[in-house]
Design a protein around this motif. Structure first.
Motif, PDB file in Angstrom:
ATOM      1  N   LEU A  11       0.822  -1.211   0.000  1.00  0.00           N
ATOM      2  CA  LEU A  11       0.000   0.000   0.000  1.00  0.00           C
ATOM      3  C   LEU A  11       0.855   1.260   0.000  1.00  0.00           C
ATOM      4  O   LEU A  11       0.423   2.299  -0.486  1.00  0.00           O
ATOM      5  N   LYS A  12       2.065   1.168   0.538  1.00  0.00           N
ATOM      6  CA  LYS A  12       2.974   2.311   0.555  1.00  0.00           C
ATOM      7  C   LYS A  12       3.583   2.565  -0.820  1.00  0.00           C
ATOM      8  O   LYS A  12       3.981   3.678  -1.130  1.00  0.00           O
ATOM      9  N   ARG A  13       3.671   1.510  -1.632  1.00  0.00           N
ATOM     10  CA  ARG A  13       4.326   1.616  -2.939  1.00  0.00           C
ATOM     11  C   ARG A  13       3.354   1.783  -4.100  1.00  0.00           C
ATOM     12  O   ARG A  13       3.751   2.226  -5.174  1.00  0.00           O
ATOM     13  N   LEU A  14       2.108   1.410  -3.909  1.00  0.00           N
ATOM     14  CA  LEU A  14       1.135   1.453  -5.002  1.00  0.00           C
ATOM     15  C   LEU A  14       0.492   2.831  -5.101  1.00  0.00           C
ATOM     16  O   LEU A  14      -0.056   3.340  -4.122  1.00  0.00           O
ATOM     17  N   PRO A  15       0.543   3.443  -6.280  1.00  0.00           N
ATOM     18  CA  PRO A  15      -0.051   4.781  -6.446  1.00  0.00           C
ATOM     19  C   PRO A  15      -1.564   4.705  -6.570  1.00  0.00           C
ATOM     20  O   PRO A  15      -2.132   3.676  -6.955  1.00  0.00           O
ATOM     21  N   ARG A  16      -2.206   5.798  -6.261  1.00  0.00           N
ATOM     22  CA  ARG A  16      -3.634   5.945  -6.529  1.00  0.00           C
ATOM     23  C   ARG A  16      -3.747   6.187  -8.035  1.00  0.00           C
ATOM     24  O   ARG A  16      -3.340   7.222  -8.559  1.00  0.00           O
ATOM     25  N   THR A  17      -4.276   5.194  -8.721  1.00  0.00           N
ATOM     26  CA  THR A  17      -4.226   5.133 -10.176  1.00  0.00           C
ATOM     27  C   THR A  17      -4.996   6.242 -10.878  1.00  0.00           C
ATOM     28  O   THR A  17      -4.580   6.699 -11.936  1.00  0.00           O
ATOM     29  N   GLY A  18      -6.092   6.678 -10.309  1.00  0.00           N
ATOM     30  CA  GLY A  18      -6.875   7.739 -10.943  1.00  0.00           C
ATOM     31  C   GLY A  18      -6.054   8.993 -11.181  1.00  0.00           C
ATOM     32  O   GLY A  18      -6.155   9.632 -12.225  1.00  0.00           O
ATOM     33  N   TRP A  19      -5.205   9.327 -10.223  1.00  0.00           N
ATOM     34  CA  TRP A  19      -4.338  10.507 -10.372  1.00  0.00           C
ATOM     35  C   TRP A  19      -3.290  10.258 -11.450  1.00  0.00           C
ATOM     36  O   TRP A  19      -2.999  11.132 -12.260  1.00  0.00           O
ATOM     37  N   ASN A  26       4.105  10.754 -10.018  1.00  0.00           N
ATOM     38  CA  ASN A  26       4.362  10.431  -8.620  1.00  0.00           C
ATOM     39  C   ASN A  26       3.205  10.825  -7.696  1.00  0.00           C
ATOM     40  O   ASN A  26       3.387  11.592  -6.739  1.00  0.00           O
ATOM     41  N   PRO A  27       1.993  10.319  -7.968  1.00  0.00           N
ATOM     42  CA  PRO A  27       0.853  10.675  -7.119  1.00  0.00           C
ATOM     43  C   PRO A  27       0.936  10.006  -5.750  1.00  0.00           C
ATOM     44  O   PRO A  27       1.784   9.140  -5.523  1.00  0.00           O
ATOM     45  N   GLU A  28       0.033  10.419  -4.886  1.00  0.00           N
ATOM     46  CA  GLU A  28      -0.020   9.823  -3.550  1.00  0.00           C
ATOM     47  C   GLU A  28      -0.159   8.304  -3.653  1.00  0.00           C
ATOM     48  O   GLU A  28      -0.728   7.781  -4.606  1.00  0.00           O
ATOM     49  N   SER A  29       0.334   7.600  -2.648  1.00  0.00           N
ATOM     50  CA  SER A  29       0.162   6.149  -2.570  1.00  0.00           C
ATOM     51  C   SER A  29      -1.186   5.846  -1.916  1.00  0.00           C
ATOM     52  O   SER A  29      -1.833   6.728  -1.329  1.00  0.00           O
ATOM     53  N   ILE A  30      -1.572   4.596  -2.004  1.00  0.00           N
ATOM     54  CA  ILE A  30      -2.805   4.162  -1.335  1.00  0.00           C
ATOM     55  C   ILE A  30      -2.659   4.381   0.174  1.00  0.00           C
ATOM     56  O   ILE A  30      -3.589   4.833   0.844  1.00  0.00           O
ATOM     57  N   ALA A  31      -1.468   4.104   0.707  1.00  0.00           N
ATOM     58  CA  ALA A  31      -1.230   4.305   2.147  1.00  0.00           C
ATOM     59  C   ALA A  31      -1.317   5.779   2.528  1.00  0.00           C
ATOM     60  O   ALA A  31      -1.849   6.113   3.595  1.00  0.00           O
ATOM     61  N   ASP A  32      -0.794   6.657   1.669  1.00  0.00           N
ATOM     62  CA  ASP A  32      -0.913   8.098   1.932  1.00  0.00           C
ATOM     63  C   ASP A  32      -2.380   8.477   2.090  1.00  0.00           C
ATOM     64  O   ASP A  32      -2.766   9.180   3.031  1.00  0.00           O
ATOM     65  N   HIS A  33      -3.181   8.019   1.145  1.00  0.00           N
ATOM     66  CA  HIS A  33      -4.617   8.302   1.156  1.00  0.00           C
ATOM     67  C   HIS A  33      -5.262   7.723   2.417  1.00  0.00           C
ATOM     68  O   HIS A  33      -6.000   8.421   3.121  1.00  0.00           O
ATOM     69  N   ILE A  77      -7.838   0.069  -8.555  1.00  0.00           N
ATOM     70  CA  ILE A  77      -8.403  -0.086  -9.900  1.00  0.00           C
ATOM     71  C   ILE A  77      -9.198   1.169 -10.258  1.00  0.00           C
ATOM     72  O   ILE A  77     -10.160   1.511  -9.579  1.00  0.00           O
ATOM     73  N   PRO A  78      -8.790   1.865 -11.327  1.00  0.00           N
ATOM     74  CA  PRO A  78      -9.479   3.113 -11.685  1.00  0.00           C
ATOM     75  C   PRO A  78     -10.872   2.857 -12.240  1.00  0.00           C
ATOM     76  O   PRO A  78     -11.201   1.751 -12.680  1.00  0.00           O
ATOM     77  N   LYS A 143      -4.273  23.001  -7.134  1.00  0.00           N
ATOM     78  CA  LYS A 143      -3.520  24.152  -6.636  1.00  0.00           C
ATOM     79  C   LYS A 143      -2.064  24.097  -7.112  1.00  0.00           C
ATOM     80  O   LYS A 143      -1.446  25.136  -7.345  1.00  0.00           O
ATOM     81  N   ALA A 144      -1.554  22.878  -7.285  1.00  0.00           N
ATOM     82  CA  ALA A 144      -0.184  22.700  -7.780  1.00  0.00           C
ATOM     83  C   ALA A 144      -0.100  22.868  -9.296  1.00  0.00           C
ATOM     84  O   ALA A 144       0.985  22.784  -9.856  1.00  0.00           O
ATOM     85  N   GLY A 145      -1.261  23.082  -9.941  1.00  0.00           N
ATOM     86  CA  GLY A 145      -1.246  23.362 -11.378  1.00  0.00           C
ATOM     87  C   GLY A 145      -1.780  22.268 -12.274  1.00  0.00           C
ATOM     88  O   GLY A 145      -1.830  22.430 -13.490  1.00  0.00           O
ATOM     89  N   PHE A 146      -2.186  21.153 -11.723  1.00  0.00           N
ATOM     90  CA  PHE A 146      -2.732  20.065 -12.538  1.00  0.00           C
ATOM     91  C   PHE A 146      -4.186  20.345 -12.887  1.00  0.00           C
ATOM     92  O   PHE A 146      -4.934  20.897 -12.081  1.00  0.00           O
ATOM     93  N   ARG A 147      -4.582  19.985 -14.078  1.00  0.00           N
ATOM     94  CA  ARG A 147      -5.948  20.218 -14.560  1.00  0.00           C
ATOM     95  C   ARG A 147      -6.605  18.899 -14.956  1.00  0.00           C
ATOM     96  O   ARG A 147      -6.022  17.846 -14.805  1.00  0.00           O
ATOM     97  N   ASN A 148      -7.783  18.981 -15.502  1.00  0.00           N
ATOM     98  CA  ASN A 148      -8.542  17.808 -15.953  1.00  0.00           C
ATOM     99  C   ASN A 148      -8.915  16.876 -14.799  1.00  0.00           C
ATOM    100  O   ASN A 148      -8.899  15.661 -14.945  1.00  0.00           O
ATOM    101  N   LEU A 149      -9.244  17.452 -13.658  1.00  0.00           N
ATOM    102  CA  LEU A 149      -9.626  16.658 -12.494  1.00  0.00           C
ATOM    103  C   LEU A 149     -11.107  16.828 -12.151  1.00  0.00           C
ATOM    104  O   LEU A 149     -11.545  16.423 -11.077  1.00  0.00           O
TER     105      LEU A 149
END
Length: 185
Positions: A11-19, A26-33, A77-78, A143-149
């Motif tokens: 969970l610390k290594r797997l990214p949140r796939t939607g992001w 380098n999006p947040e990990s599942i553990a971060d969430h 899974i997205p 806020k960091a500048g990413f769009r299409n969310l």
């Protein structure tokens, strides 16, 4: 149990796939969430208790800690992929198998199901916290500048329809206002 603890490290290594699919490197990990969901759950549950709502804070925290453990095996899974497979069935099987190595497999599985099916006050609260956390993260990425969310913000309606909106509407609307202000810049 050691094998379980090591596997949950995924969970610390797997990214949140939607992001990731929306171009966020380098999006947040599942553990971060999951960690922030647990913190939000703690704060909301304690606030509800202060307001006289009979919420079991310990139960809510257990649910928050367990809510994404199946993703240690099936990943995050997205939505686009969920159209092609039964995420619920796969996650249920993964959670059942993972929890066999835990001290209280049946109790933990029951708590996980309370979240999935929103069958208890605590399960519903964690679902609210999970959605709120996702929107906070979406705001931070925007806020960091990413769009299409925009698609992530669709969950705003379910937060507004939640039984907890009467208690925490100011958080939901405050976040919506911050997003509007950020988009005007």
């Amino acid at each position: 149990m050691l094998d379980l603890l090591i596997e949950l490290g995924n969970l610390k290594r797997l990214p949140r796939t939607g992001w990731l699919l929306r171009g966020i490197p380098n999006p947040e990990s599942i553990a971060d969430h999951s960690y922030r969901v647990a913190l939000i759950t703690l704060f909301l549950a304690d606030e509800l208790k202060k307001r006289g709502v009979g919420v079991n804070v310990e139960r809510a925290l257990k649910i928050a800690l367990l809510h994404d453990i199946g993703e240690a095996r099936i990943t995050d899974i997205p939505k686009t992929a969920q159209h092609y497979l039964d995420k619920g069935k796969a996650e249920k099987k993964a959670v059942m198998e993972l929890l066999l190595a835990s001290p209280m497999p049946m109790e933990y599985f029951k708590l996980w199901r309370e979240y999935e099916e929103e069958t208890s006050l605590e399960g519903k609260l964690v679902k609210f916290a999970d959605r709120l956390e996702m929107l906070i993260q979406a705001y931070e990425y925007e806020k960091a500048g990413f769009r299409n969310l925009d698609e992530f913000w669709d969950v705003l309606d379910s937060l507004r329809e939640s039984e907890f909106y009467g208690h925490f509407g100011e958080l939901v609307e405050g976040l919506a206002t911050l997003r509007k202000q950020n988009r005007l810049r």
